[in-house]
Motif scaffolding. Structure first.
Motif, PDB file in Angstrom:
ATOM      1  N   PRO B   6       0.805  -1.225   0.000  1.00 51.21           N
ATOM      2  CA  PRO B   6       0.000   0.000   0.000  1.00 51.21           C
ATOM      3  C   PRO B   6       0.840   1.278   0.000  1.00 51.21           C
ATOM      4  O   PRO B   6       0.379   2.317  -0.481  1.00 51.21           O
ATOM      5  N   LEU B   7       2.052   1.231   0.539  1.00 52.04           N
ATOM      6  CA  LEU B   7       2.895   2.430   0.578  1.00 52.04           C
ATOM      7  C   LEU B   7       3.949   2.444  -0.524  1.00 52.04           C
ATOM      8  O   LEU B   7       4.310   3.499  -1.041  1.00 52.04           O
ATOM      9  N   LEU B   8       4.469   1.269  -0.887  1.00 55.14           N
ATOM     10  CA  LEU B   8       5.636   1.207  -1.767  1.00 55.14           C
ATOM     11  C   LEU B   8       5.315   0.735  -3.175  1.00 55.14           C
ATOM     12  O   LEU B   8       6.202   0.735  -4.034  1.00 55.14           O
ATOM     13  N   GLY B   9       4.078   0.320  -3.415  1.00 48.62           N
ATOM     14  CA  GLY B   9       3.740  -0.181  -4.742  1.00 48.62           C
ATOM     15  C   GLY B   9       4.129  -1.637  -4.920  1.00 48.62           C
ATOM     16  O   GLY B   9       4.434  -2.330  -3.941  1.00 48.62           O
ATOM     17  N   PRO B  10       4.140  -2.157  -6.158  1.00 48.64           N
ATOM     18  CA  PRO B  10       4.374  -3.583  -6.402  1.00 48.64           C
ATOM     19  C   PRO B  10       5.780  -4.014  -5.975  1.00 48.64           C
ATOM     20  O   PRO B  10       6.758  -3.395  -6.392  1.00 48.64           O
ATOM     21  N   ARG B  11       5.861  -5.061  -5.149  1.00 46.54           N
ATOM     22  CA  ARG B  11       7.151  -5.577  -4.673  1.00 46.54           C
ATOM     23  C   ARG B  11       7.182  -7.091  -4.868  1.00 46.54           C
ATOM     24  O   ARG B  11       6.175  -7.777  -4.721  1.00 46.54           O
ATOM     25  N   GLU B  15      10.884 -10.491  -1.132  1.00 46.38           N
ATOM     26  CA  GLU B  15      11.355  -9.511  -0.139  1.00 46.38           C
ATOM     27  C   GLU B  15      10.668  -9.706   1.205  1.00 46.38           C
ATOM     28  O   GLU B  15      11.053  -9.079   2.193  1.00 46.38           O
ATOM     29  N   PHE B  16       9.634 -10.566   1.220  1.00 39.84           N
ATOM     30  CA  PHE B  16       8.798 -10.677   2.412  1.00 39.84           C
ATOM     31  C   PHE B  16       9.035 -11.991   3.161  1.00 39.84           C
ATOM     32  O   PHE B  16       9.488 -12.976   2.592  1.00 39.84           O
ATOM     33  N   ILE B  17       8.711 -11.971   4.453  1.00 35.32           N
ATOM     34  CA  ILE B  17       8.677 -13.180   5.274  1.00 35.32           C
ATOM     35  C   ILE B  17       7.209 -13.484   5.556  1.00 35.32           C
ATOM     36  O   ILE B  17       6.435 -12.573   5.866  1.00 35.32           O
ATOM     37  N   TYR B  18       6.858 -14.767   5.474  1.00 39.61           N
ATOM     38  CA  TYR B  18       5.469 -15.169   5.672  1.00 39.61           C
ATOM     39  C   TYR B  18       5.249 -15.640   7.105  1.00 39.61           C
ATOM     40  O   TYR B  18       6.050 -16.417   7.624  1.00 39.61           O
ATOM     41  N   LEU B  19       4.192 -15.160   7.731  1.00 41.37           N
ATOM     42  CA  LEU B  19       3.888 -15.657   9.078  1.00 41.37           C
ATOM     43  C   LEU B  19       2.724 -16.643   9.072  1.00 41.37           C
ATOM     44  O   LEU B  19       2.828 -17.716   9.648  1.00 41.37           O
ATOM     45  N   GLY B  62      12.446  -4.472   3.128  1.00 45.41           N
ATOM     46  CA  GLY B  62      11.853  -3.241   2.637  1.00 45.41           C
ATOM     47  C   GLY B  62      11.621  -2.309   3.805  1.00 45.41           C
ATOM     48  O   GLY B  62      12.560  -2.014   4.547  1.00 45.41           O
ATOM     49  N   ASP B  63      10.367  -1.901   4.005  1.00 42.91           N
ATOM     50  CA  ASP B  63      10.117  -0.913   5.053  1.00 42.91           C
ATOM     51  C   ASP B  63       9.741  -1.569   6.388  1.00 42.91           C
ATOM     52  O   ASP B  63       9.347  -0.883   7.317  1.00 42.91           O
ATOM     53  N   ARG B  64       9.838  -2.887   6.469  1.00 43.14           N
ATOM     54  CA  ARG B  64       9.585  -3.622   7.713  1.00 43.14           C
ATOM     55  C   ARG B  64       8.169  -3.412   8.246  1.00 43.14           C
ATOM     56  O   ARG B  64       7.944  -3.422   9.450  1.00 43.14           O
ATOM     57  N   SER B  65       7.246  -3.243   7.356  1.00 43.10           N
ATOM     58  CA  SER B  65       5.848  -3.171   7.794  1.00 43.10           C
ATOM     59  C   SER B  65       5.227  -4.566   7.700  1.00 43.10           C
ATOM     60  O   SER B  65       5.683  -5.426   6.934  1.00 43.10           O
ATOM     61  N   TRP B  66       4.206  -4.765   8.532  1.00 45.55           N
ATOM     62  CA  TRP B  66       3.406  -5.984   8.445  1.00 45.55           C
ATOM     63  C   TRP B  66       2.204  -5.711   7.563  1.00 45.55           C
ATOM     64  O   TRP B  66       1.553  -4.673   7.720  1.00 45.55           O
ATOM     65  N   LEU B  67       1.915  -6.647   6.644  1.00 47.47           N
ATOM     66  CA  LEU B  67       0.778  -6.474   5.737  1.00 47.47           C
ATOM     67  C   LEU B  67      -0.224  -7.597   5.940  1.00 47.47           C
ATOM     68  O   LEU B  67       0.148  -8.718   6.307  1.00 47.47           O
ATOM     69  N   VAL B  81      -4.376  -5.943  -0.460  1.00 52.71           N
ATOM     70  CA  VAL B  81      -3.251  -5.794   0.461  1.00 52.71           C
ATOM     71  C   VAL B  81      -3.501  -4.567   1.333  1.00 52.71           C
ATOM     72  O   VAL B  81      -3.814  -3.493   0.822  1.00 52.71           O
ATOM     73  N   GLN B  82      -3.405  -4.747   2.651  1.00 54.29           N
ATOM     74  CA  GLN B  82      -3.565  -3.613   3.570  1.00 54.29           C
ATOM     75  C   GLN B  82      -2.454  -3.651   4.604  1.00 54.29           C
ATOM     76  O   GLN B  82      -1.889  -4.712   4.877  1.00 54.29           O
ATOM     77  N   LEU B  83      -2.176  -2.496   5.202  1.00 51.13           N
ATOM     78  CA  LEU B  83      -1.253  -2.486   6.332  1.00 51.13           C
ATOM     79  C   LEU B  83      -1.911  -3.213   7.505  1.00 51.13           C
ATOM     80  O   LEU B  83      -3.071  -2.956   7.828  1.00 51.13           O
ATOM     81  N   ALA B  84      -1.172  -4.118   8.152  1.00 49.05           N
ATOM     82  CA  ALA B  84      -1.729  -4.868   9.278  1.00 49.05           C
ATOM     83  C   ALA B  84      -2.167  -3.914  10.390  1.00 49.05           C
ATOM     84  O   ALA B  84      -3.146  -4.167  11.093  1.00 49.05           O
TER      85      ALA B  84
END
Lengths: 416, 95
Positions: B6-11, B15-19, B62-67, B81-84
C-alpha cells in the motif's frame, strides 16, 4: 496371479496374453465396515494391512481421482529412519523394516534400493548434533555411521569440500536408507488389498460426512451415500479441506513443496545426499535423472505448483555443494501439497467424533512413512487403540504440550 | 508473486517473510475463564482454506511493515493488500 520370474518367462513364450488387470473396478456397496477416504499410498497401505494383518475384508477405499494421484506420485522417493525423538524414531524404524520386506510381502516389484542416505555437516556444533542423532537412531535399533571429511572425499569426490561458507566436515550416513519406485508402492498395495476383497473405488469424491449425535455413520460421495461403521480419513495435503466438511479445525497448514528432475545421465551419484544447510538434497533415479528438491515455498497453498524464488534457491544450493550438476539440464519441476503440522510431526488418531479417524500431518515425510502409517492406522482402526510405535501421534498433543518437535521450531509450520 | 504494497507499490514476494493466517491479529483475552483453551486454538489450530485466505506478510527487505494480504491458495492470485496496523485498528486494537 502371483508374479515370478517363471511367470514372466511363460508369458513371454505365449505372447503376454495372460496378464490381467491388477485390481477390479467395483461399484460402491451401500455399506462397509470401514471406509477409507483417500486412495494414496497411506490409504491403500491401511486397507492392505487391515485385510492381511487384521483379518478385515468389508472395506472400501474411496479416491477422488485415480489411485496414487496425490503425493505418492509427487515425492522424491526417499526412505530413511534418521529421526531423533522417541515419539518418531521407533515408528520410522518400523517403517524402514517394513520397506525391507515389502516386495516379498506384497509380491510386487517396488524397486526398493537401499543405496544409503547421507546428511552433510559443516561445523563442530552440527557434528555434535548429528552424533547425538546417530546415537538416538541406534538406541531405536536403526543404523547410523559417522563419516569424516577424508572418507567422504574418497567416496564422493565431486562435492565441493572447501566451500567458503559451508565447508564439508563430514556426514551422518544411514546405509539402510535409499529410494523406492514410488508409484509401484501404491499399485502393489492396491493389488494386495484388492485380492483380499477390498473395494477400491476411483473417481469417487467424498462431499460430506454423516455425523449424528457425535457419531459418524457414513459419507456422502459423488457416487452416492455410503454407510460405514468406521470412517478413516487419510488425505494428507488436503486434510484441511476434507476435515472442514466434518466441522473440524486442525493443527495443520497446507504448503507447497517443489521437486525437480534433470535429463538422464550416466550413474554419478551413488546414494541420497542431503545438504540441509543449503536447502538441497539429491539422488539419482534408476533412469538416470537427478531427482532433487529443497525447502517449502513458505506460504499456504493448494495449487500443486510453486514459484521461481525457490527454484533459484534450490539451484543455488545444488551448485554450491555439487558444482558438477551445473551442466545438467532440468527436465521437469512440480509441486506437491504438504500437510504441515504445528510441530513437524504427523497424526494417527481418533477424532472427537466417534467412528471418525484421522491420519495426516505428514509434512514432507509422508512417503517414507507409508508402510508404518498404513500398519499403525490399520491397528488403530481394528483395535481402537494406537500401535505401540504411534502412541504420541495424537491430535490433542498440543493441549498438554507434548509436542514432537524434531527441529524445535514451534508452531511455525513453514519452518519445519 | 508480486505483492502490491500500500505504501511502496508492487514488490517481489521474495522480499517478504510469511507468518500465516491473519487471524493471529486477534489475540485472545488472557484473563478469560477459558484462556487456556482459547490460546491453544489461537496458537495451534488453523482454518487452512482452499480459496481466499487472509495472511500476514512482513516486508523484511523493505520498510519492515506488516501487511494483511488476501490471496487465493488455489491460484496464488492476490486480491487485496492492507497495512496490518490499519486492519488491527479497524478491529478495535489500539496499535
Amino acid at each position: 496371479m502371483r508374479y515370478s520370474a517363471f511367470r514372466i518367462f511363460r508369458e513371454g513364450l505365449t505372447g503376454n496374453k495372460g496378464w490381467k488387470p491388477v485390481w477390479r473396478e467395483p461399484d460402491p456397496k451401500p455399506e462397509y465396515d470401514i471406509v477409507i477416504v483417500g486412495g494414496g499410498g497411506h490409504g491403500l497401505a491401511t486397507a492392505y494391512y487391515l485385510a492381511k494383518e487384521f483379518g478385515m475384508r468389508n472395506i472400501a477405499v474411496l479416491e477422488k481421482g485415480w489411485i496414487g494421484s496425490g503425493n505418492i506420485g509427487r515425492n522424491t522417493t526417499i526412505i530413511r529412519s534418521n529421526y531423533m525423538l522417541p515419539g518418531n524414531e521407533p515408528f520410522y524404524e518400523m517403517s524402514l523394516k517394513l520397506w525391507e520386506g515389502l516386495e516379498q510381502d506384497f509380491n510386487y516389484n517396488a524397486m526398493i534400493s537401499q543405496r544409503s542416505i547421507l546428511n552433510l555437516f559443516h561445523s563442530d556444533a552440527q557434528r555434535d548434533a548429528f552424533v547425538r542423532r546417530g546415537n538416538a537412531m541406534m538406541l531405536a535399533g536403526a543404523d547410523a555411521e559417522l563419516a569424516d571429511a577424508d572418507q567422504l572425499r574418497s567416496e564422493l569426490p565431486f562435492l565441493d569440500f572447501d566451500n567458503a561458507r559451508f565447508p564439508i566436515k563430514g556426514g551422518l550416513y544411514q546405509r539402510r536408507g535409499g529410494t523406492v519406485r514410488h508409484d509401484a508402492v501404491a499399485w502393489g498395495y492396491a493389488r494386495g488389498a484388492d485380492s483380499r476383497g477390498v473395494d477400491i473405488i476411483q473417481n469417487c469424491e467424498v462431499t460430506g460426512f454423516d455425523i449424528e449425535n457425535g457419531r459418524c455413520t457414513g459419507v456422502q460421495t459423488s457416487r452416492g451415500a455410503i454407510r460405514a461403521k468406521k470412517v478413516a480419513v487419510c488425505v494428507a495435503g488436503s486434510s484441511g479441506r476434507v476435515m472442514e466438511k466434518a466441522g473440524m479445525r486442525l493443527p495443520i497448514e497446507s504448503h507447497v513443496l517443489q521437486a525437480f528432475v534433470t535429463e538422464g545421465l550416466k550413474p554419478v551419484i551413488p546414494g541420497v545426499i542431503t545438504f540441509g544447510a543449503g536447502h538441497f538434497y539429491v539422488s539419482q533415479s534408476d533412469k538416470g535423472g537427478l531427482v532433487f528438491g529443497g525447502d517449502l515455498d513458505g506460504y499456504n497453498s493448494y495449487a500443486q505448483r510453486g514459484n521461481l524464488p525457490v527454484v533459484e534457491d534450490v539451484a543455488e544450493g545444488g551448485m554450491a555443494i555439487m558444482p558438477m550438476i551445473g551442466r545438467a539440464r532440468l527436465l521437469r519441476s512440480w509441486g506437491g501439497i504438504m500437510d504441515m503440522s504445528m510441530d513437524g510431526s504427523p497424526f494417527i488418531d481418533k477424532t472427537g467424533v466417534e467412528g471418525l479417524y484421522f491420519n495426516g500431518g505428514w509434512c514432507y515425510g509422508g512417503f517414507k512413512a507409508t508402510p508404518a502409517s498404513g500398519f499403525c492406522y490399520a491397528h488403530l482402526l481394528a483395535k481402537d487403540e494406537p500401535h505401540p510405535t504411534a502412541t504420541q501421534m495424537r491430535l490433542d498433543r498440543f493441549v498438554a504440550g507434548n509436542l514432537i518437535d524434531e527441529k524445535g521450531m514451534g508452531n511455525q509450520p513453514n519452518l519445519h | 508473486m508480486i505483492i502490491n504494497h500500500p505504501l511502496l507499490g508492487p514488490r517481489d514476494a521474495a522480499e517478504f517473510i510469511y507468518l500465516g493466517d491473519a487471524a493471529l491479529i486477534d489475540r485472545p483475552d488472557w484473563q478469560a475463564e477459558d484462556a487456556m483453551q482459547q490460546f491453544h486454538d489461537y496458537a495451534y489450530l488453523r482454518d487452512n482454506p482452499a480459496g481466499p485466505h487472509q495472511e500476514l506478510w512482513y516486508h523484511e527487505q523493505g520498510d519492515r511493515s506488516w501487511l494483511v494480504v488476501t490471496r487465493d491458495t488455489t491460484t496464488h492470485d492476490i486480491t487485496d493488500v492492507q497495512l496490518a496496523r490499519d486492519v488491527a485498528r479497524s478491529r478495535g486494537r489500539d496499535k
